[in-house]
Design a protein around this motif. Structure first.
Motif: not given
Length: 486
Positions: A21, A25-26, A34, A38-39, A42, A112
Motif C-alpha cells: 500500500e 503511492g510512491r 503525490m 493520490t493517497w 490508494v 491505481c
C-alpha cells in the motif's frame, strides 16, 4: 500446528500487504504526482481489495483445515504473481489511461485500480482462513486465539508501514520492495502447502514462477535516477547549445528547475525569471540576504551567490541537494543548506532576511502548511523592515481560486501584496504567477519583458466575484482550489 505459527503468518501477510500500500503511492508519483488525491485513491483501492479478499477468504475458511490451507497457499501464489505483475501493469496502463481520462482524480483511481486492486484482493484472503483454523484449534481458549490473530494483523500492519517508509523504499526502491514482498508471499505460500500436506509440487512450481516474475520486475530499469524518501528524482539534458549543457530536474512527474552550465544567471523557467527579475529590482543592486523555501535545482541560489551576503536553503530532501551538487553545478559554499521542513527552519532560526523565496511546489500544489495565514505571519516576522516575500503559484485561468485565496490570506501579514504574472500564458489553461508581500509597493508595473503586475482594481474585482477563502492551519484545501490543471 501451534497457534504461534498462524499468528506469525498473519502478522507477516499483514505487514507485506501494508508495504504494498505504501509503495503504491510512491510508484504512482512519477505518473500522477503525490497529492491528497493520490493517497486517497490508494487507500480506497487497497481497502476495497482487502474487503473482497476477506469475503472470499471467509468462504474458503469453511472448508476442512487442510483444504483451507491449500487454498491459502494458492491465494498467496496469486498475491505474489499480481504483486510482481503490478510493476508491468502500472507502466503499461499509466500512459493510455492518462491519455483517455481527462479528469485527474478519475485517472489516478483507474491507474491505481489496474495495478493494485488484485494484489490487495489476494492479500486479504489469508486473514479469515488463518483465523478460523487458529480459533478452531484453540478449543476452550478460542477467545484468546481470536484476540491474538487480530493483534497480529494490527502489529503486522504497523510494522509493514514503518518498514516501508523508513527502510525498504529508501534502501531497495519501490520496485525492489515489491520484489521483496513477492518473495515473502511465495514463502507464505510454500508454508501453507507444507502445512496442508497436499498440492506441494504444483504449488511450489507456481511459487517459483512468482519468484521469477518478481526477479524480472526488479531487473526492469526504473523511471528514477534516484528514489528518495520524498521523490522520484531524475535529470535530463536538453539539446546542447554550442557545446554548452542545460539540464532539467524532474521530481516525480514535474520539471522543478533548469540550469545552464556556462551561465549561472540564465533563468530558463518562467517562474525563475520572474522571481529573479522582481527580486533584483526590489533590492536595487545592493547586497542582500536570502532564505529559500525549497531548493530544487538550486538555480536561484547559484545565480545569486555573488550578490548575496548570506543564503540559506531549506530543502527537506537531502537527495535533492546532493543531485544539485553533482549535476546542477551548485557548490555547497554558495549557500547553507538545511535538510528540514522550511516552516520548522524558520521557527528555529530567529535571523532576519532581506528576501524569502517560496518555491516549494511538490506537485501541482504547495504543501498546505506553507500557504496559511499563520505561515505568512511567521515569514513576515523573519524579514527585515524593507524585505520581501515572493512565491510562485500556478493556477487555472478560468478559476484563479488559489491565487485569490493566497492574495486574500497574505494581506493579513503584509502591508502590500502584489500579484505578478508572466506576459504570455504558460498554457491554454494555466498561468504562472508570483505573489509578493512587502512593506511598500513596487515602483513600476512591468519588469522588463518577463512580468507584469496585476492591478489592484483587477484584484478587487476578482475578490468580489469569487469570495476568496482565508487559508489557515486548520483549513487550507489547496487541491480543491486548484482543481484540474490539465
Amino acid at each position: 500446528m501451534r497457534l504461534s505459527v498462524f499468528v506469525a503468518m498473519q502478522a507477516v501477510v499483514s505487514a507485506a500487504s501494508l508495504i504494498v500500500e505504501i509503495v503504491a503511492g510512491r510508484m504512482l508519483a512519477p505518473y500522477v504526482g503525490m497529492s491528497l488525491y493520490t493517497w486517497t485513491s490508494v487507500i480506497a483501492v487497497v481497502l476495497a481489495g482487502f474487503s473482497v479478499g476477506h469475503w472470499i477468504g471467509g468462504r474458503l475458511a469453511e472448508r476442512a483445515p487442510r483444504a483451507a490451507l491449500a487454498a491459502n497457499g494458492w491465494a498467496m501464489v496469486a498475491a505474489a504473481l499480481t504483486t510482481a505483475g503490478a510493476v508491468f501493469v502500472l507502466r503499461a496502463s499509466a500512459g493510455p489511461v492518462l491519455g483517455v481520462i481527462e479528469n485527474p482524480v478519475a485517472a489516478i483511481v483507474a491507474i491505481c485500480f489496474a495495478a493494485f486492486f488484485l494484489p490487495s484482493v489476494f492479500a486479504g484472503i489469508p486473514a479469515p482462513i488463518l483465523t478460523q483454523i487458529a480459533v478452531a484449534r484453540a478449543g476452550a481458549q478460542s477467545g484468546r486465539a481470536l484476540g491474538a490473530m487480530f493483534a497480529a494483523g494490527a502489529v503486522g500492519a504497523i510494522a509493514g508501514t514503518l518498514l516501508a517508509g523508513f527502510v525498504f523504499i529508501s534502501w531497495l526502491g519501490s520496485v525492489g520492495t515489491l520484489a521483496a514482498v513477492t518473495v515473502i508471499y511465495a514463502a507464505i505460500a510454500a508454508i501453507s502447502f507444507s502445512l496442508a500436506g497436499r498440492e506441494r509440487a504444483p504449488g511450489m512450481i507456481a511459487a517459483a514462477a512468482a519468484l521469477l516474475l518478481g526477479g524480472a520486475a526488479a531487473a526492469l530499469p526504473g523511471p528514477c535516477l534516484r528514489e528518495s524518501q520524498y521523490f522520484c528524482i531524475r535529470t535530463d539534458d536538453l539539446d546542447p547549445r554550442e557545446g554548452q549543457r542545460q539540464r532539467l530536474l524532474v521530481l516525480d512527474h514535474l520539471v522543478h528547475g533548469i540550469s545552464d552550465e556556462a551561465d549561472p544567471q540564465a533563468m530558463l523557467t518562467p517562474h525563475g525569471a520572474i522571481l529573479d527579475g522582481l527580486t533584483r529590482h526590489r533590492m536595487e543592486g545592493r547586497e542582500f540576504s536570502a532564505f529559500f523555501i525549497g531548493g530544487g535545482s538550486f538555480t536561484l541560489p547559484r545565480a545569486w551567490a555573488d550578490i548575496t551576503s548570506r543564503q540559506v536553503v531549506a530543502e527537506i530532501d537531502p537527495e535533492v541537494t546532493r543531485i544539485a551538487t553533482e549535476k546542477f553545478w551548485f557548490s555547497p559554499d554558495m549557500a547553507e543548506t538545511r535538510a528540514v521542513d522550511a516552516r520548522i527552519a524558520l521557527l528555529q532560526d530567529p535571523a532576519r532576511y532581506d528576501v524569502i523565496v517560496g518555491d516549494a511546489f511538490t506537485d501541482i500544489a504547495v504543501p498546505p502548511h506553507l500557504i496559511t495565514r499563520e505561515f505568512f505571519q511567521l515569514a513576515r516576522s523573519r524579514l527585515n523592515d524593507d524585505g520581501v516575500f515572493v512565491m510562485n503559484v500556478i493556477d487555472r485561468m478560468d478559476r484563479l481560486e488559489l491565487v485569490g485565496a493566497l492574495y486574500h490570506t497574505m494581506k493579513t501579514a503584509f502591508p502590500t501584496v502584489e500579484l505578478w504574472a508572466e506576459p504570455v500564458a504558460h498554457s491554454e489553461n494555466r498561468r504562472i504567477f508570483i505573489l509578493m508581500g512587502a512593506q511598500s509597493p513596487t515602483d513600476r508595473p512591468v519588469i522588463g519583458q518577463i512580468a507584469q503586475r496585476v492591478s489592484e482594481g483587477a484584484m478587487a474585482r476578482m475578490a468580489a466575484a469569487r469570495a476568496p477563502l482565508m487559508l489557515t492551519d486548520d483549513h487550507a484545501p489547496i487541491e480543491r482550489l486548484l482543481g484540474s490543471l490539465r
